[in-house]
Design a protein around this motif. Structure first.
Motif, short mmCIF file in Angstrom:
data_model
loop_
_atom_site.label_atom_id
_atom_site.label_comp_id
_atom_site.label_asym_id
_atom_site.label_seq_id
_atom_site.Cartn_x
_atom_site.Cartn_y
_atom_site.Cartn_z
N LEU A 262 -7.79 -0.69 -9.71
CA LEU A 262 -8.27 -0.33 -11.14
C LEU A 262 -9.71 0.67 -10.82
O LEU A 262 -9.86 1.57 -11.64
CB LEU A 262 -8.80 -1.51 -11.97
N ILE A 263 -10.43 0.29 -9.83
CA ILE A 263 -11.68 1.08 -9.73
C ILE A 263 -11.36 2.45 -9.36
O ILE A 263 -12.37 3.33 -9.52
CB ILE A 263 -12.48 0.10 -8.25
N SER A 264 -10.40 2.70 -8.57
CA SER A 264 -9.81 4.24 -8.45
C SER A 264 -9.64 4.82 -9.71
O SER A 264 -10.14 5.92 -9.82
CB SER A 264 -8.62 4.41 -7.51
N ARG A 265 -8.96 4.27 -10.42
CA ARG A 265 -8.63 4.81 -12.12
C ARG A 265 -10.08 5.17 -12.59
O ARG A 265 -10.39 6.10 -13.50
CB ARG A 265 -8.04 4.06 -12.70
N ASN B 138 0.79 -1.18 0.06
CA ASN B 138 -0.11 -0.03 -0.08
C ASN B 138 0.95 1.20 0.18
O ASN B 138 2.10 1.27 0.40
CB ASN B 138 -0.84 0.02 1.26
N ASN B 139 0.50 2.42 -0.61
CA ASN B 139 1.27 3.66 -0.74
C ASN B 139 0.41 4.78 0.20
O ASN B 139 -0.66 5.21 -0.46
CB ASN B 139 1.36 4.07 -2.11
N TYR B 140 0.65 4.69 1.33
CA TYR B 140 -0.12 5.70 2.16
C TYR B 140 0.05 7.20 2.34
O TYR B 140 1.38 7.47 2.34
CB TYR B 140 -0.28 5.21 3.60
N VAL B 141 -0.64 8.04 2.42
CA VAL B 141 -0.54 9.36 2.64
C VAL B 141 -1.42 9.70 4.15
O VAL B 141 -2.36 9.21 4.05
CB VAL B 141 -0.80 10.49 1.62
N TYR C 125 -4.08 13.30 20.07
CA TYR C 125 -3.52 13.15 18.53
C TYR C 125 -4.50 12.52 17.59
O TYR C 125 -4.85 11.26 18.15
CB TYR C 125 -2.17 12.62 18.68
N GLY C 126 -4.97 13.09 16.50
CA GLY C 126 -5.85 12.28 15.45
C GLY C 126 -5.03 12.03 14.28
O GLY C 126 -4.22 13.13 13.76
N LEU C 127 -5.14 10.86 13.92
CA LEU C 127 -4.14 10.54 12.80
C LEU C 127 -4.97 9.88 11.70
O LEU C 127 -5.95 9.04 12.04
CB LEU C 127 -2.96 9.86 13.00
N ALA C 128 -4.74 10.07 10.49
CA ALA C 128 -5.66 9.31 9.24
C ALA C 128 -4.58 8.95 8.28
O ALA C 128 -3.64 9.60 7.79
CB ALA C 128 -6.81 10.27 8.66
N VAL C 129 -4.90 8.00 7.59
CA VAL C 129 -4.04 7.50 6.70
C VAL C 129 -4.86 7.14 5.35
O VAL C 129 -5.98 6.45 5.64
CB VAL C 129 -2.96 6.23 6.96
N LEU C 130 -4.59 7.41 4.12
CA LEU C 130 -5.36 7.02 3.03
C LEU C 130 -4.44 6.46 2.00
O LEU C 130 -3.25 7.21 1.68
CB LEU C 130 -6.04 8.40 2.44
N ASP C 131 -4.87 5.41 1.27
CA ASP C 131 -4.19 4.91 -0.03
C ASP C 131 -5.12 5.26 -1.21
O ASP C 131 -6.34 4.61 -1.37
CB ASP C 131 -4.10 3.45 0.16
N VAL C 132 -4.58 6.44 -1.89
CA VAL C 132 -5.44 6.94 -2.78
C VAL C 132 -5.54 6.06 -3.74
O VAL C 132 -6.68 6.02 -4.65
CB VAL C 132 -4.81 8.25 -3.35
N SER C 133 -4.90 5.14 -4.23
CA SER C 133 -4.66 4.20 -5.25
C SER C 133 -5.85 2.99 -5.08
O SER C 133 -6.07 2.34 -6.04
CB SER C 133 -3.47 3.47 -5.70
N THR C 134 -5.94 2.74 -3.69
CA THR C 134 -7.18 1.35 -3.36
C THR C 134 -8.27 1.93 -2.77
O THR C 134 -9.28 1.21 -2.56
CB THR C 134 -6.25 0.64 -2.75
N GLY C 135 -8.24 3.22 -2.07
CA GLY C 135 -9.42 3.62 -1.30
C GLY C 135 -9.23 3.21 0.07
O GLY C 135 -10.17 3.47 0.97
N ASP C 136 -8.07 2.46 0.45
CA ASP C 136 -8.03 2.20 1.93
C ASP C 136 -7.99 3.46 2.62
O ASP C 136 -6.97 4.23 2.64
CB ASP C 136 -6.89 1.10 2.34
#
Length: 906
Positions: free
Chosen positions: A360-363, A137-140, A149-160
């Motif tokens: 693929l579904i993100s694209r 996974n590639n997270y931001v 402390y609040g934290l969030a992580v998102l993989d834009v390529s998969t939607g996780d």
């Protein structure tokens, strides 16, 4: 190079002098001043002025110059067809890249072609397959500091998408280490010190973290923010992260419609493996540069068939479960796959045909998928009926549930099959992507186009016959369209209805009114058909995007099945056994497993890389919670400790384990203080890093934790190091209560372990003969007799002169430089002589006067006598009383030798 304009940010001073194209470039640079703008000019992405110098240097391309009315300035470009490889270098160098594409057909432009930034590429928001690791996974991430402390992580390529909150800075670092984000944005009060080392910090509008704005963003995607996220810190982190993702990677309408699921989790739901543990245990990366390739835990158990499965395997290893029932359901499925070879292999074979439909579904949802992507989705969905058939006879509830979750998505499969050609063109605006039968108007247009081209195909033969010109040719080019070509030698036979279209060196090209009419029909039909195909394709793509949530659910099912099959394969092929985790099977679940009990345990990585491996048992429970492990260098202490941790991780991840039997309590966290490292940039020595990690362990470990300590206190003097080691042992035993393996060369520590009720000693057997030292790698209760450090040095190839000299010093046979009792002349000597230091105190470190380094012949003789006594003492069989008598005699000898002659006489 003379840069007449200077850097892009300086162009404003001469804006009125810029050409229209450079004005456009300047405006984009100003708008995206946090990024390096790549500006499409024909088939290249260009950068100008100072940006060009950066591109040329980082991408290793030629720096040229452009000259116009404003002067000369630097220019560097990269080919669009191969842009990803160059962009990757810029991202690795820490740049954000704004890609400005031509958004207008150059033939339709009356002036400069319109350009716009269509995407911003950053390390954590990539979606391009060429720039992503399919197995990870590639997270931001986004981090906020509020009351918590609040934290969030998102993989834009998969939607996780994950979110949580924690109370301390150290907990922030621990949680982020689970996801290892490539990039992060920080809200007010948050600092980069809380991020993993390899995480790029990107600047973003602080207003995006505002409570009202972030709440609106969350609710736009997921509904009530209060229902999903219990803390304002989490809402702010998620809202800001959504805003950032839209800014850099939004779809055609600026949104990310495929983001339909936000997972809010409690850190207590998973075993915690911080960055130190992940690195020390080599779950994903080797610590040593020259180690064997793929010698990591993830690599040796990766029998997955798809990218979906490989990423899920990574996630399960980073976040082992705490819930005993959920662990058991995974074990049920693994056991069924292990025992049912046919089902296991059939499911694995089907999953090999599964495309990475998460990415693929993100694209698709962002309007960036082409027709081939939709065909790949359809081919993936085609495996669902076969998978369901293979799982039809499943016994365990986990596999039954997964089978039920295999949504056939029949309407999506049918839509794609009906619409998209079997082998469509890559470009979606030039036709040849849809089946003409999909739409009546499209079918008519393609028929008109086809009939016209058939007429033209026949035209050459009919015109040759009509004119008698055998060399006559009918052709086509993009500039002049269709033509009839006649060589100069036959111009006298050209019919009167031919109209000249183009003159060549040795021929003339003509057209006829009928040919022109047909050409117009073909072009009209072709252009309208291509446009209609694009419109229809966009509609089909949107219909698929509307089902993104269902498709993502199927992707998750594929991924889980893939990992469970992989675990079953490893268990079957490498003799793994099902562990008992948390509570015994068929119990009332009120009875819990006490500690860690492993029989014939093996290191899952080392056993694959060595020709032979010696299994060992492990017992850590309420009776014996701390084990002090001694043995020579290279005997296997570190391997043994790591194998216990890896077995626990595998078990709680849902895998079977490399052992003949394993009964394991739930471990909430694994702490490791293994190996030497420093932080030179941070101004911390190896010893300081060790002490910092040790402080974290003593502060955070619980009775449910597993602690691995290797050579604590080695980075300072022997006396200080032993004092620290003893104090740590006592603290863990008396206060913390964690299950602990403590490997040490401080043999004095074995005496401390003997006197602690919940501690015991383990050692690795070694034998020595004329051929040298032989490590048997078998562990037993008791204390090692030596470390054989000199022998290990010899084995490693240390110069014989050094080895021989070391042996002389160790034996004290040269009459000088004899080590005092405060240094480890020999582990055997130190283990016994340290008793003289304790002087009756169980935990004291009071020392007798050591022998002087300037000892004379008498002292040398005394040392030989002491060595002889020790060598003849059978420590393994003597009783405590015998040992005390030996020690008393040795003390008396040393004491007599240390008195002045007058004292001896008295």
């Amino acid at each position: 190079m003379d840069d007449a304009l200077g850097p892009p940010e300086k162009m404003a001073e001469r804006r009125e002098e810029l050409t229209p194209m450079m004005t456009q470039y300047f405006e984009l640079c100003t708008q995206y001043n946090d990024s390096l703008v790549l500006f499409q000019v024909g088939d290249f992405y260009e950068a100008f002025c100072a940006a060009a110098e950066t591109v040329a240097r980082r991408c290793e391309v030629t720096l040229t110059k452009r000259e116009d009315s404003t002067g000369k300035y630097a220019m560097a470009g990269i080919p669009i067809d191969n842009a990803e490889s160059y962009v990757e270098r810029l991202l690795e160098a820490g740049y954000r890249v704004a890609v400005a594409d031509q958004v207008q057909d150059p033939e339709e432009a009356t002036g400069v072609v319109d350009r716009a930034v269509t995407r911003i590429l950053t390390p954590g928001t990539l979606t391009e397959d060429e720039l992503l690791d399919g197995e990870r996974n590639n997270y931001v991430g986004a981090l906020t500091a509020d009351e918590t402390y609040g934290l969030a992580v998102l993989d834009v390529s998969t939607g996780d998408f994950y979110a949580t909150s924690v109370d301390s800075e150290s907990a922030v670092a621990d949680e982020l280490s689970r996801f290892d984000p490539a990039e992060a944005i920080l809200g007010p009060g948050a600092t980069a010190a809380q991020l993993p080392d390899r995480c790029t910090v990107s600047t973003f509008d602080e207003d995006a973290f505002a409570q009202q704005r972030s709440t609106e963003h969350v609710e736009q995607y997921f509904g009530s923010a209060d229902r999903l996220l219990p803390t304002t810190a989490e809402v702010r982190a998620c809202g800001a992260l959504l805003a950032y993702a839209e800014y850099v990677r939004g779809g055609e309408d600026g949104t990310l419609d495929y983001l339909n699921h936000l997972t809010r989790y409690d850190p207590q739901e998973y075993m915690l493996l911080d960055a130190v543990a992940l690195r020390s245990l080599e779950l994903f990366e080797r610590r040593t540069v020259h180690g064997r390739e793929n010698a990591t835990l993830a690599a040796v158990i990766d029998e997955t068939a798809s990218a979906l499965g490989r990423r899920t395997l990574d996630d399960w290893l980073r976040r082992p479960l705490i819930d005993r029932d959920e662990i058991a359901t995974r074990h049920d499925a693994v056991g069924e796959f292990r025992d049912d070879v046919a089902t296991r292999e059939n499911v694995h074979d089907e999953l090999r045909d599964v495309y990475d439909i998460e990415r693929l579904i993100s694209r698709i949802a962002r309007g960036r998928a082409n027709a081939r992507d939709l065909r790949s989705l359809a081919e993936t969905l085609d495996v669902i009926p076969q998978l369901a058939d293979h799982l039809d006879g499943a016994d365990c509830e986990k596999l039954k549930s997964l089978r039920e979750r295999l949504d056939p998505l029949s309407e999506i499969r049918s839509l794609i099959d009906d619409a998209i050609q079997a082998d469509p063109a890559r470009e979606i605006t030039e036709g040849d992507i849809l089946k003409p039968s999909f739409d009546e108007e499209l079918a008519q247009l393609r028929e008109t186009e086809r009939d016209g081209k058939d007429w033209i195909d026949d035209l050459e033969a009919s015109e040759r016959e009509r004119t008698g010109i055998d060399s006559l040719k009918v052709g086509h080019n993009t500039v002049h369209g269709y033509y009839i070509e006649v060589t100069d030698a036959n111009l006298d036979r050209v019919p009167e209805d031919y109209e000249r279209r183009q003159t060549l060196k040795n021929a003339e090209r003509y057209y006829t009114p009928e040919l022109k009419e047909r050409e117009d029909q073909i072009l009209r039909a072709e252009q309208r058909a291509d446009q209609l195909e694009y419109e229809l394709f966009s509609s089909v793509r949107q219909q698929v995007a509307d089902q993104s949530e269902r498709i993502q659910a199927v992707a998750e099912t594929f991924a889980e099945l893939d990992v469970l099959v992989a675990f079953g394969t490893v268990a079957a092929e490498h003799d793994y056994t099902r562990p008992v985790v948390g509570y015994p099977p068929a119990s009332d679940k009120q009875v819990t497993v006490d500690g860690i009990h492993i029989e014939d345990g093996r290191h899952p990585v080392v056993e694959r890389t060595e020709t032979s491996f010696v299994p060992n048992e492990t017992v850590l429970d309420s009776t014996d919670r701390v084990a002090v492990v001694t043995g020579p260098n290279m005997s296997g202490k570190s391997t043994y400790m790591r194998q216990v941790a890896l077995i626990s991780i595998l078990a709680q991840a849902g895998s079977f384990v490399p052992a003949s039997d394993a009964r394991l309590q739930i471990i909430d966290r694994i702490f490791t203080r293994v190996g030497a490292s420093d932080d030179i940039a941070g101004g911390r020595s190896t010893f300081m890093v060790e002490m910092t990690e040790l402080a974290d362990i003593l502060d955070a470990a619980t009775e449910q934790s597993l602690v691995l300590l290797d050579e604590v206190g080695r980075g300072t003097s022997t006396a200080d190091g032993f004092a620290i080691a003893q104090a740590v042992t006592e603290c863990i035993h008396d206060e913390v209560g964690a299950l602990t393996l403590f490997a040490t060369h401080h043999h004095d520590l074995t005496a401390v372990a003997d006197e602690l009720d919940g501690a015991y000693n383990l050692y690795f057997r070694t034998r020595q003969d004329d051929d040298g030292v032989h490590f048997e790698h078998a562990i037993e209760r008791g204390v090692a007799d030596a470390s054989y450090g000199v022998e290990v040095a010899a084995t490693a190839g240390v110069d014989a002169r050094v080895v021989d000299r070391a042996r002389e010093i160790l034996r004290g046979t040269d009459g000088r430089n004899i080590p005092s009792w405060d240094t480890t002349a020999s582990d055997t000597e130190a283990a016994v002589l340290s008793e003289q230091k304790t002087n009756g105190s169980r935990r004291g470190v009071e020392s007798e006067q050591p022998l002087s380094h300037d000892s004379g012949p008498a002292d040398t003789e005394l040392l030989r006598e002491v060595q002889q006594t020790l060598a003849e003492a059978d420590i393994a069989t003597m009783t405590p009383l015998d040992a005390m008598n030996v020690l008393a005699n040795l003390k008396r000898q040393v004491g007599d030798a240390g008195r002045q002659p007058s004292e001896q006489t008295e």
